[in-house]
Scaffold this motif. Structure first.
Motif, short mmCIF file in Angstrom:
data_model
loop_
_atom_site.label_atom_id
_atom_site.label_comp_id
_atom_site.label_asym_id
_atom_site.label_seq_id
_atom_site.Cartn_x
_atom_site.Cartn_y
_atom_site.Cartn_z
N LEU A 1 -4.99 8.98 1.83
CA LEU A 1 -5.60 10.26 1.43
C LEU A 1 -4.72 11.02 0.44
CD1 LEU A 1 -6.43 9.61 4.58
CD2 LEU A 1 -7.46 11.87 4.43
N ARG A 2 -5.39 11.89 -0.32
CA ARG A 2 -4.71 12.84 -1.20
C ARG A 2 -3.86 12.19 -2.30
NH1 ARG A 2 -4.96 14.73 3.86
NH2 ARG A 2 -2.93 14.02 4.60
N PHE B 1 0.84 -1.20 0.00
CA PHE B 1 0.00 0.00 0.00
C PHE B 1 0.87 1.25 0.00
CE2 PHE B 1 0.25 -0.95 4.68
CZ PHE B 1 0.76 0.26 5.12
N SER C 1 1.13 5.32 1.41
CA SER C 1 0.61 6.29 2.37
C SER C 1 0.09 7.53 1.65
CB SER C 1 1.72 6.63 3.36
OG SER C 1 1.21 7.43 4.40
N VAL C 2 -0.10 8.61 2.40
CA VAL C 2 -0.73 9.81 1.84
C VAL C 2 0.09 10.43 0.70
CG1 VAL C 2 -1.97 10.42 3.95
CG2 VAL C 2 0.33 11.29 3.60
N PHE D 1 -10.05 13.12 -0.49
CA PHE D 1 -9.37 14.25 -1.15
C PHE D 1 -8.39 13.79 -2.24
CE2 PHE D 1 -9.98 15.07 3.41
CZ PHE D 1 -11.07 15.90 3.32
#
Lengths: 232, 298
Positions: A121-122, A99, A101-102, A141
Motif C-alpha cells: 500500500l501507499r 517485493f 512493503s508499504v 492508496f
C-alpha cells in the motif's frame, strides 16, 4: 589510465549497522568502490542518506527505510524491502529485486526506484519528482497526493489509485480496483508512450508501452468549490 | 508499536524445538515492545473433562503446594500443578464452573490467564528477554505459539494488560495497533454477561471474536464480522487448539510478514524476527494483504 575499482564487503552478522553506514558516509576513498552488504536480516536504515556515485549491493531482505534520502548512489537489494524503501530519495537508483512493503518511494524527489515484484500500500505516496517502476502490482492508496514524477505499474492497482493527485502521472498496464478522488484515466499521447518505453527500458522490463493507460489529476480539487457540497 | 510473533510447526518431530525457535523471534521484536511480553503455547489436547488453567500469582513466593493440597482436601480432587515462579499451570478435571469461584474465594490474588485443553499462557511486565528467561520460554514444546511484545499506548503497563488476551477456552489473541471503538464493543458485550478484566482495547477484540464463535460462527465468519465491528488499526494474530489465524485492517498500517516452509509457518511484525529460522532463505515469504483472512491448521 585504468580505473581501479575497489570492492568492499561487510557482513552485518559481524559488523554493526552503524559502522557500515559510517563507512558509506565518511570512509569512501576517491575511487568508485563497489560495496556488498551480506546478511542484512531485516535491519532498518541500511545505506541511508548516501551521497556518492557508488554501487551498493545488499544480499538479502531489508527492514525499514533502506536507501532512504539517497543521492547519487546505485543501491540494489537482492531480496525484499521493508517499509519506506527509498523514501525521500533525491537522485540515484534503487532497485528491489523482490517485493517492497508499504510506502515505497514515499515523497521521493528524484532518481529511479525499480521494484521487480509487488509494492504494498501507499507506493509513491506524496511523490515529489522521482520515477518509480513496479514490475508487479501496487496496493491501495498508491500515489496518494503525488505532486511530481512518474509511476509505471506493470501489474494491477488496489483501491483509490492516485487519490488527490497533483501533477505526478501514473501509467498502469493492469486493472485498477478503484481510482481515488480527482484521479482520471486520460488518453495516451506520443510523449506518454515514449516516457513509458524509456522507464521500462531503464528498469530492464520488456512490456509494450501500448498496453499502458495514463492516470492523472482531473485538477478539480485544486480550487475549493463551496458549492460542491464537499462531494468529492 | 508492538511486536507480534507466531509459529506453527508442521513436522511433529520439531515440536520439541518450539520454544527454542520462538525465543529469538520474540527477542527480535523486543525493540517494538520493550515493556511487556507474553506467549500462548498450544500443546497436545487433554482428554475431556480435563482442563489446564494458567494462573498468575502476582507475587514471587506464592505457596503453590498449599493450593494443590487445599484442592485435594476441600474438593477431593487430584490436581497437577506445574509452577514457573509466579505462574503455574494447573491441570484438573474439576468443572471450571466449580474451580473458578473456588479459586476466587480462597485465592483472590490469583488471576486465571487462560483456560483450555491445549493452551498454556505466560505473560508479564518487563523486557521480553527477561520475561522469556523468567518463564523458561526456550523449554516450551508444542504445535504452535502466539507471542507478543508490548509498547503500551492506550492503557497501563501491568501483567494483566500484557498480551496475549484470552476469552473462553483455547482461544487467544495478540494485537499490534489501536482500536478506536473498544468501549462501543464493550457496551455491546457486557449486557450479554460478558465480563471484562481490563480497560485494554485488545481485550474488546478478543472477547468480541470469542463471543461470535460461541454464538456459532466459525473463525473465518467471526473475523468477517470483526472487520465490520472493529474500528481502528490492527494486525491480529490468533491461536486456537488447532489453528493460527491472522488479519490486518484495510489500511495495513501495522506490519506483518510470513515465512512458510515444509516445516513451519512463521509470522512476525518484521522480517528481522524471522531471519534466523532454519531454511528461511528458501521459505515462501509474503506480506499478508489487508482485510484478508489467513488461517493455518496444525
Amino acid at each position: 589510465m585504468e580505473r581501479v575499482i575497489s570492492k568492499v564487503t561487510f557482513d552485518l552478522a559481524q559488523t554493526s549497522l552503524r559502522q557500515v553506514n559510517h563507512f558509506l558516509h565518511r570512509e569512501l576513498n576517491s575511487e568508485t568502490p563497489k560495496i556488498t552488504l551480506l546478511n542484512p536480516d531485516g535491519a532498518h536504515n541500511l545505506a541511508v542518506g548516501l551521497d556518492a556515485t557508488i554501487d551498493v549491493e545488499i544480499m538479502g531482505h531489508t527492514g525499514y527505510y533502506t536507501a532512504s534520502m539517497n543521492k547519487q548512489a546505485t543501491i540494489t537489494i537482492f531480496g525484499n524491502a521493508g517499509t519506506g524503501v527509498a523514501e525521500n530519495m533525491m537522485s540515484g537508483r534503487v532497485h528491489v529485486k523482490g517485493f517492497a512493503s508499504v510506502s515505497a518511494g514515499a515523497s521521493a524527489h528524484g532518481g529511479l526506484l525499480v521494484i521487480d515484484g509487488d509494492a504494498s500500500l501507499r507506493c509513491g505516496i506524496s511523490l515529489k519528482g522521482a520515477d518509480i517502476v513496479v514490475g508487479g502490482s501496487v496496493g491501495s492508496f498508491s500515489a496518494f497526493m503525488a505532486q511530481a514524477g512518474r509511476i509505471v505499474i506493470c501489474g494491477n492497482a488496489g483501491d483509490a489509485l492516485g487519490d488527490s493527485l497533483y501533477e505526478a502521472v501514473i501509467y498502469i498496464r493492469g486493472q485498477i480496483k478503484s481510482l481515488g478522488a480527482d484521479a482520471q484515466i486520460e488518453p495516451m499521447m506520443e510523449a506518454d508512450y515514449q516516457t513509458v518505453g524509456e522507464l521500462l527500458a531503464q528498469a530492464g522490463l520488456s512490456y509494450q508501452p501500448q498496453d499502458f493507460k495514463r492516470v492523472a489529476s482531473a485538477r478539480q480539487l485544486y480550487h475549493w468549490n463551496a458549492d460542491a457540497d464537499q462531494e468529492y | 508499536m508492538c511486536g507480534i510473533i507466531g509459529l506453527l510447526i508442521k513436522q511433529p518431530h520439531l515440536r520439541d524445538s518450539l520454544g527454542e525457535l520462538t525465543v529469538p523471534m520474540l527477542i527480535g521484536m523486543g525493540e517494538r515492545g520493550p515493556d511487556s511480553a507474553g506467549l500462548a503455547v498450544f500443546t497436545q489436547t487433554l482428554a475431556d473433562p480435563y482442563r489446564k488453567y494458567s494462573l498468575y500469582s502476582g507475587g514471587k513466593d506464592f505457596p503453590w503446594q498449599d493450593l494443590s493440597q487445599a484442592l485435594q482436601t476441600q474438593m477431593s480432587k487430584e490436581a497437577e500443578l506445574q509452577p514457573h515462579g509466579n505462574q503455574a499451570v494447573l491441570t484438573t478435571d474439576l468443572p471450571s464452573t466449580t474451580l473458578k469461584p473456588w479459586l476466587k474465594a480462597h485465592y483472590p490474588q490469583l488471576h486465571v490467564l487462560s483456560t483450555g485443553r491445549a493452551i498454556d499462557l505466560y505473560k508479564d511486565a518487563g523486557n521480553p528477554t527477561e520475561v522469556a528467561d523468567r518463564y523458561h520460554f526456550k523449554d516450551l514444546k508444542g504445535s504452535h505459539v502466539v507471542a507478543h511484545t508490548r509498547m503500551a499506548t492506550e492503557s497501563a503497563v501491568t501483567p494483566a494488560h500484557a498480551h496475549p488476551f484470552t476469552a473462553g477456552e483455547d482461544f487467544c489473541l495478540v494485537h499490534n495497533g489501536s482500536l478506536s471503538n473498544p468501549n462501543e464493543i464493550r457496551r455491546k458485550l457486557e449486557p450479554r454477561g460478558i465480563h471484562f478484566e481490563t480497560d485494554n482495547d485488545t481485550e474488546a477484540a478478543c472477547r468480541f471474536l470469542e463471543w461470535r464463535m460461541r454464538e456459532g460462527d466459525d473463525l473465518a465468519t467471526a473475523l468477517q464480522k470483526g472487520f465490520e465491528a472493529l474500528d481502528g488499526f490492527y494486525t491480529f494474530l490468533m491461536g486456537t487448539a488447532d489453528k493460527l489465524a491472522l488479519v490486518r485492517d484495510a489500511f495495513a498500517c501495522k506490519p506483518a510478514v510470513v515465512a512458510e516452509t515444509d516445516e513451519y509457518v512463521a509470522i512476525a511484525s518484521e522480517f528481522r524476527s524471522l531471519a534466523h529460522l532454519p531454511q528461511v532463505k528458501h521459505a515462501h515469504i509474503y506480506e499478508p494483504a489487508p482485510e484478508e483472512i489467513y488461517v493455518w491448521n496444525v
